[in-house]
Design a protein around this motif. Structure first.
Motif, PDB file in Angstrom:
ATOM      1  N   THR A  86      -2.015  -3.215 -10.132  1.00 13.83           N
ATOM      2  CA  THR A  86      -1.906  -1.957  -9.389  1.00 13.83           C
ATOM      3  C   THR A  86      -3.155  -1.116  -9.622  1.00 13.83           C
ATOM      4  OG1 THR A  86       0.510  -1.895  -9.535  1.00 13.83           O
ATOM      5  CG2 THR A  86      -0.608   0.196  -9.145  1.00 13.83           C
ATOM      6  N   TYR A  99      -2.789   0.286  -4.156  1.00 16.71           N
ATOM      7  CA  TYR A  99      -2.176  -0.979  -3.745  1.00 16.71           C
ATOM      8  C   TYR A  99      -1.640  -1.712  -4.968  1.00 16.71           C
ATOM      9  CZ  TYR A  99      -1.471  -5.057  -0.756  1.00 16.71           C
ATOM     10  OH  TYR A  99      -0.907  -6.069  -0.034  1.00 16.71           O
ATOM     11  N   LYS A 144      -0.276  -5.565  -5.957  1.00 19.12           N
ATOM     12  CA  LYS A 144      -0.322  -6.938  -5.454  1.00 19.12           C
ATOM     13  C   LYS A 144       0.268  -7.890  -6.480  1.00 19.12           C
ATOM     14  CE  LYS A 144      -1.700 -10.488  -2.949  1.00 19.12           C
ATOM     15  NZ  LYS A 144      -1.047 -10.825  -1.653  1.00 19.12           N
ATOM     16  N   TRP A 179      -4.815   2.656  -8.128  1.00 21.83           N
ATOM     17  CA  TRP A 179      -4.716   3.845  -7.282  1.00 21.83           C
ATOM     18  C   TRP A 179      -5.910   4.758  -7.536  1.00 21.83           C
ATOM     19  CZ3 TRP A 179       0.085   6.631  -5.327  1.00 21.83           C
ATOM     20  CH2 TRP A 179       1.091   5.720  -4.969  1.00 21.83           C
ATOM     21  N   PHE A 220       0.852  -1.192   0.000  1.00 19.80           N
ATOM     22  CA  PHE A 220       0.000   0.000   0.000  1.00 19.80           C
ATOM     23  C   PHE A 220       0.885   1.238   0.000  1.00 19.80           C
ATOM     24  CE2 PHE A 220      -2.416   3.287   2.355  1.00 19.80           C
ATOM     25  CZ  PHE A 220      -3.509   3.405   1.498  1.00 19.80           C
TER      26      PHE A 220
END
Length: 436
Positions: free
Chosen positions: A86, A71, A73, A88, A28
């Protein structure tokens, strides 16, 4: 905890030094700036800028509020290849309380890293901060080709002594059924409410980066080609134009920091003027208005240095020259020079100063517009270094300009033309800033 802060400072130092490429690392992450102030004119905080295609010095001189967070991942792994997702979100307001904040998806992309048939390079599709590079103290993104676009690319492929990347973006891919002031966006007939033009374009980016040219120094080159979206020629629609831009910058490790020297040149929508810009500021990278012809030219030369020679002293400096010209607007030259020294008093408190001087020529041949801004900011911080964050700042900012600049300062101030015919003012306030 100190180790975490030092690591975060190192990562942010790289990001804000004008790095040619920065991957989103798993976890994060985000950015936040928020605060409030008051001015000598009364009412809300005033900020000092010449507006237009210039940028303002940030410390103690931001009347807006902005945050972005998201985030990354690692969602899958096949042998040595890893797939990352990703996402945002971002929120921006011209006012301190996030009043009427504009929200958007800032990033949304999937990336495959370490592909063997790309010699360890990456492939991606979506919206991202691609080649994000900035002069932090001016908030000048000299390369940020992401606004109003989704793209796809092959990234960081080892080729010779450097790395090659290619990306294609669809910029401004929409038709707004309303009249938009100026050349940007899509114009619509106010009676029939039908689209008569669009600013959509296809943009190609060719990048060769991290070419070692001297000890501690690398050369990075970016070529951008903008192809205007073609369609039926409708009555009253302006002619659509393509454009291009070139960026060349050299990065040198020095004094515990980095010096970045850059040259940029753009033509037509390659200048970024129009819908690709943020609040009217030209940004090399995103496609500008396709209504702009080859007479619209922008070039920029700059040298941006940040150093951290000791744990308790750091400084950033900028010297920049930019020229904008077109048949319709004439020619202007913006010159600016500034410095932000930071003195770490102890582990949790530092004293920051920032001074910046701007000169903008008059396209009509009149007196040049001049502005000088000075800020003092005692700061509670997570460390004594230049890039240590979070920061909790109090500030006093003084602005001084000549009478020729008064209309520009009034027009650029988000609080309105509060200074009238005056040629100086000051503001006080507090602000928090962090990136993580």
């Amino acid at each position: 905890m100190k180790t975490i802060f030092r690591a975060a400072a190192l990562v942010l130092a790289c990001a804000h030094s004008g790095q040619a490429h920065a991957q989103d690392e798993e976890g994060f992450h985000g950015y936040l700036r928020a605060g409030f102030g008051a001015s000598s004119s009364g009412g809300p905080q005033s900020c000092y800028s010449l507006g237009g295609n210039t940028m303002k010095y940030r410390l103690g001189n931001e009347c807006d509020a902005y945050t972005k967070f998201g985030y990354t991942k690692n969602v899958a792994q096949v042998d040595a290849v890893r797939f990352y997702t990703t996402v945002w979100l971002a929120g921006y307001s011209a006012h301190s309380a996030f009043e009427g904040a504009r929200t958007e998806v800032n990033k949304a992309y999937i990336e495959a890293r370490g592909l063997p048939f790309l010699n360890g390079g990456n492939a991606w599709i979506g919206k991202r901060d691609y080649l994000w590079s900035d002069v932090h103290m001016l908030d000048l993104w000299y390369v940020i080709p992401t606004y109003n676009s989704t793209g796809a690319g092959l990234d960081q492929i080892p080729l010779g002594p450097g790395k090659f990347s290619y990306a294609v973006f669809k910029d401004n891919d929409h038709n707004k059924l309303r009249r938009v002031p100026g050349a940007g966006g899509a114009a619509a007939d106010v009676v029939t409410d039908t689209v008569t033009d669009t600013a959509a374009a296809l943009r190609h980016n060719f990048v060769y980066q991290e070419l070692p040219v001297n000890r501690g120094g690398t050369l990075n080159a970016i070529a951008t080609l903008v192809q205007a979206q073609r369609g039926p020629k409708l009555p009253g629609a302006p002619q659509r134009h393509g454009g291009w831009a070139m960026t060349l910058f050299h990065k040198q490790s020095v004094g515990g920091g980095v010096n970045t020297a850059g040259l940029q040149y753009g033509v037509g929508p390659g200048t970024g003027v129009g819908p690709g810009a943020d609040e009217g500021v030209a940004l090399f990278g995103p496609s500008g208005s396709t209504a702009l012809g080859r007479d619209v030219i922008q070039w920029r030369a700059f040298d941006y240095l940040w150093i951290q020679p000791t744990p308790h002293f750091g400084m950033s400096l900028i010297a920049l020259m930019q020229r904008d010209q077109s048949n319709a607007q004439g020619s202007t030259t913006w010159l600016t020079i500034g410095a932000r020294p930071v003195f770490g008093i102890n582990q949790y408190f530092k004293l920051q100063f920032e001074i910046g001087a701007d000169r903008l020529s008059d396209p009509a041949g009149g007196a040049a517009r001049r502005l000088t801004k000075l800020t003092i900011a005692p700061t509670i911080s997570a460390g004594p270094g230049l890039w240590a964050r979070p920061e909790l700042r109090a500030f006093v900012t003084y602005g001084k300009w000549n009478s020729a600049a008064t209309p520009l300062v009034n027009a650029a101030n988000s609080g309105g033309p509060v200074y009238g015919t005056r040629t100086s003012g000051f503001s006080t306030g507090v602000q928090a800033e962090t990136f993580f």
